[in-house]
Design a protein around this motif. Structure first.
Motif, mmCIF file in Angstrom:
data_model
loop_
_atom_site.group_PDB
_atom_site.id
_atom_site.type_symbol
_atom_site.label_atom_id
_atom_site.label_comp_id
_atom_site.label_asym_id
_atom_site.label_seq_id
_atom_site.Cartn_x
_atom_site.Cartn_y
_atom_site.Cartn_z
ATOM 1 N N CYS A 1 1.202 -1.130 0.328
ATOM 2 C CA CYS A 1 -0.283 0.210 0.539
ATOM 3 C C CYS A 1 0.656 1.686 0.215
ATOM 4 O O CYS A 1 1.724 1.558 -1.015
ATOM 5 N N SER A 2 0.306 2.217 0.927
ATOM 6 C CA SER A 2 1.344 3.060 1.093
ATOM 7 C C SER A 2 2.957 3.094 1.402
ATOM 8 O O SER A 2 3.646 4.536 1.451
ATOM 9 N N GLY A 3 2.690 2.206 1.602
ATOM 10 C CA GLY A 3 4.542 1.942 1.725
ATOM 11 C C GLY A 3 5.752 2.350 0.771
ATOM 12 O O GLY A 3 6.743 2.425 1.032
ATOM 13 N N ALA A 4 4.551 2.313 -0.579
ATOM 14 C CA ALA A 4 5.928 2.476 -1.441
ATOM 15 C C ALA A 4 6.512 3.462 -1.776
ATOM 16 O O ALA A 4 7.642 5.043 -1.526
ATOM 17 N N PHE A 5 6.038 5.245 -0.868
ATOM 18 C CA PHE A 5 6.406 6.459 -1.110
ATOM 19 C C PHE A 5 7.288 6.540 0.231
ATOM 20 O O PHE A 5 7.934 7.261 -0.058
ATOM 21 N N VAL A 6 8.062 5.242 1.001
ATOM 22 C CA VAL A 6 8.960 5.063 1.866
ATOM 23 C C VAL A 6 10.053 4.706 0.965
ATOM 24 O O VAL A 6 10.996 5.110 0.824
ATOM 25 N N LEU A 7 9.694 3.719 -0.305
ATOM 26 C CA LEU A 7 10.774 3.190 -1.106
ATOM 27 C C LEU A 7 10.686 4.408 -2.163
ATOM 28 O O LEU A 7 11.794 4.217 -2.056
ATOM 29 N N GLY A 8 9.681 5.147 -2.414
ATOM 30 C CA GLY A 8 10.825 6.618 -3.004
ATOM 31 C C GLY A 8 11.226 7.790 -2.614
ATOM 32 O O GLY A 8 12.125 8.073 -3.701
ATOM 33 N N ALA A 9 10.930 7.749 -1.381
ATOM 34 C CA ALA A 9 11.632 8.549 -0.167
ATOM 35 C C ALA A 9 13.151 7.859 -0.429
ATOM 36 O O ALA A 9 14.048 8.883 -0.489
ATOM 37 N N ALA A 10 13.648 6.930 -0.368
ATOM 38 C CA ALA A 10 14.354 6.335 -0.349
ATOM 39 C C ALA A 10 15.653 6.228 -1.862
ATOM 40 O O ALA A 10 16.450 5.666 -2.330
ATOM 41 N N GLY A 11 14.824 6.595 -3.195
ATOM 42 C CA GLY A 11 15.410 6.097 -4.273
ATOM 43 C C GLY A 11 14.841 5.303 -4.763
ATOM 44 O O GLY A 11 15.432 5.125 -5.574
ATOM 45 N N LEU A 12 14.209 4.022 -4.300
ATOM 46 C CA LEU A 12 14.063 3.000 -4.902
ATOM 47 C C LEU A 12 13.448 2.521 -6.191
ATOM 48 O O LEU A 12 13.036 1.130 -6.032
ATOM 49 N N LEU A 13 12.535 3.549 -6.033
ATOM 50 C CA LEU A 13 12.025 3.587 -7.360
ATOM 51 C C LEU A 13 12.243 4.276 -8.777
ATOM 52 O O LEU A 13 11.367 3.622 -9.474
ATOM 53 N N ASP A 14 13.182 5.219 -8.861
ATOM 54 C CA ASP A 14 14.276 5.381 -9.572
ATOM 55 C C ASP A 14 14.238 5.056 -10.260
ATOM 56 O O ASP A 14 15.392 3.282 -10.288
ATOM 57 N N GLY A 15 13.518 4.987 -11.823
ATOM 58 C CA GLY A 15 13.757 4.174 -13.447
ATOM 59 C C GLY A 15 13.355 2.586 -13.422
ATOM 60 O O GLY A 15 12.650 2.016 -13.711
ATOM 61 N N ARG A 16 12.082 2.640 -11.957
ATOM 62 C CA ARG A 16 11.415 1.442 -12.308
ATOM 63 C C ARG A 16 10.018 1.509 -12.218
ATOM 64 O O ARG A 16 9.481 2.687 -11.605
ATOM 65 N N ARG A 17 8.907 0.455 -12.176
ATOM 66 C CA ARG A 17 8.187 0.557 -12.516
ATOM 67 C C ARG A 17 7.421 0.206 -11.251
ATOM 68 O O ARG A 17 8.231 -0.422 -10.104
#
Length: 324
Positions: free
Chosen positions: A111-127
């Protein structure tokens, strides 16, 4: 660096106040129960937060979190549970998540845990995926990720993101299946009394306005399409079957499914191919024909785009052991 491909033993659930109990419970249920007496793998499971100590939940009780970010060192998997959307996230926790991936582990958000990964830069360049309510906000805040709004989860290894609440179960079981095999995932799902794999995406759960002018649902047509996946149907032909103009049909189809007729058909065909690869010994060419792809090359193309693997690799990993 460890090779994360075949290892799933040290698992850490990551929480932030206020904890969402159900999403934390998903991680605890899949990875926190000792099922070794049933012949299933055991996990070294722990719960960690930005700090150790009591954490409030949004349901009115507290959870005693025993570990801080240091517990993520050496983790094979960090499951980031829902935390709501907030302006900032604790940098020590973000650094620990980045270190998990840098060391060859995986991260999985619910769920909203994706925002934590985004803040860590781990979503950059990924789906990525998140709850349908947060999709636009995730895309706006982290423009370097491609948010998939209609799916239950996205596996962009080593980062797995899932939609709201129960979709976390789907993502966790998918990862178990990928790393430890279909039989392990089936047995865990059986103990949890859930399906080991759900069809469809989260578009079906979005609260959409009723189509203009009322009228019948497209459900009968969708059912017909599911039973005729081996047939080529144009939008014009489908619109005629629904007694609509092509333009009205396309608008109604997106309102009811959240996607286009072509994307919906491709998704259903890939799902059927998965089931046939798991449960039969049919050649890939025959499966491609049954699913409406026409030939093995087309099946491989769409299979790779959707699942990031080939039909033969998928069969080796997920076929019923009695068929191998």
């Amino acid at each position: 660096m460890r090779n994360s491909g075949g290892r799933l033993q040290n698992v850490v659930a990551v929480v932030l106040e206020e904890i969402h109990p159900f999403e934390l419970g998903v991680a605890c249920e899949v990875f926190g129960l000792d099922r070794t007496a049933d012949g299933l793998p055991g996990y070294d499971f722990a719960i960690a937060g930005a700090r150790p100590g009591p954490h409030a939940t949004h349901s009115g009780f507290t959870v005693d979190v025993p570990h801080g970010p240091e517990r993520l060192a050496g983790a094979d998997l960090a499951v980031v549970t829902a935390s709501g959307v907030r302006a900032q996230y604790p940098e020590p926790l973000l650094a620990a998540l980045r270190a998990v991936v840098a060391d060859g582990g995986r991260v999985l958000s619910i769920c909203s845990g994706a925002f934590v990964l985004g803040a860590a830069g781990l979503l950059d360049g990924r789906r990525s995926a998140t709850h349908w309510r947060y999709g636009e906000a995730l895309a706006a805040r982290f423009p370097l990720t491609t948010v998939e709004p209609d799916v239950l989860y996205v596996d962009d290894d080593p980062v797995i993101t899932s939609a709201g609440t129960a979709a976390g179960i789907d993502a966790c079981l998918h990862l178990v299946r990928k790393v430890q095999g279909a039989e392990v995932a089936r047995e865990i799902a059986r103990r949890m009394v859930v399906a080991p794999h759900r069809e469809g995406g989260q578009a079906q759960f979005v609260n959409r306005p009723l189509p203009e002018g009322g009228g019948d649902s497209l459900a009968p047509l969708l059912d017909w399409m599911r039973h005729h996946l081996d047939e080529e149907s144009t939008v014009e032909q489908l619109a005629a079957r629904a007694h609509m103009s092509p333009r009205t049909f396309a608008r109604r189809f997106r309102q009811e499914t959240g996607t286009t007729p072509h994307r919906w058909l491709v998704g259903q065909r890939v799902l059927l191919a998965q089931r046939l690869l798991e449960s039969t010994t049919e050649p890939v060419d025959a499966i491609a024909a049954r699913c409406g792809f026409g030939n093995a090359a087309a099946l491989r193309h769409h299979f790779g785009r959707r699942l990031g693997t080939t039909p033969l690799s998928y069969r080796r990993g997920f076929a019923d052991p009695s068929l191998v």
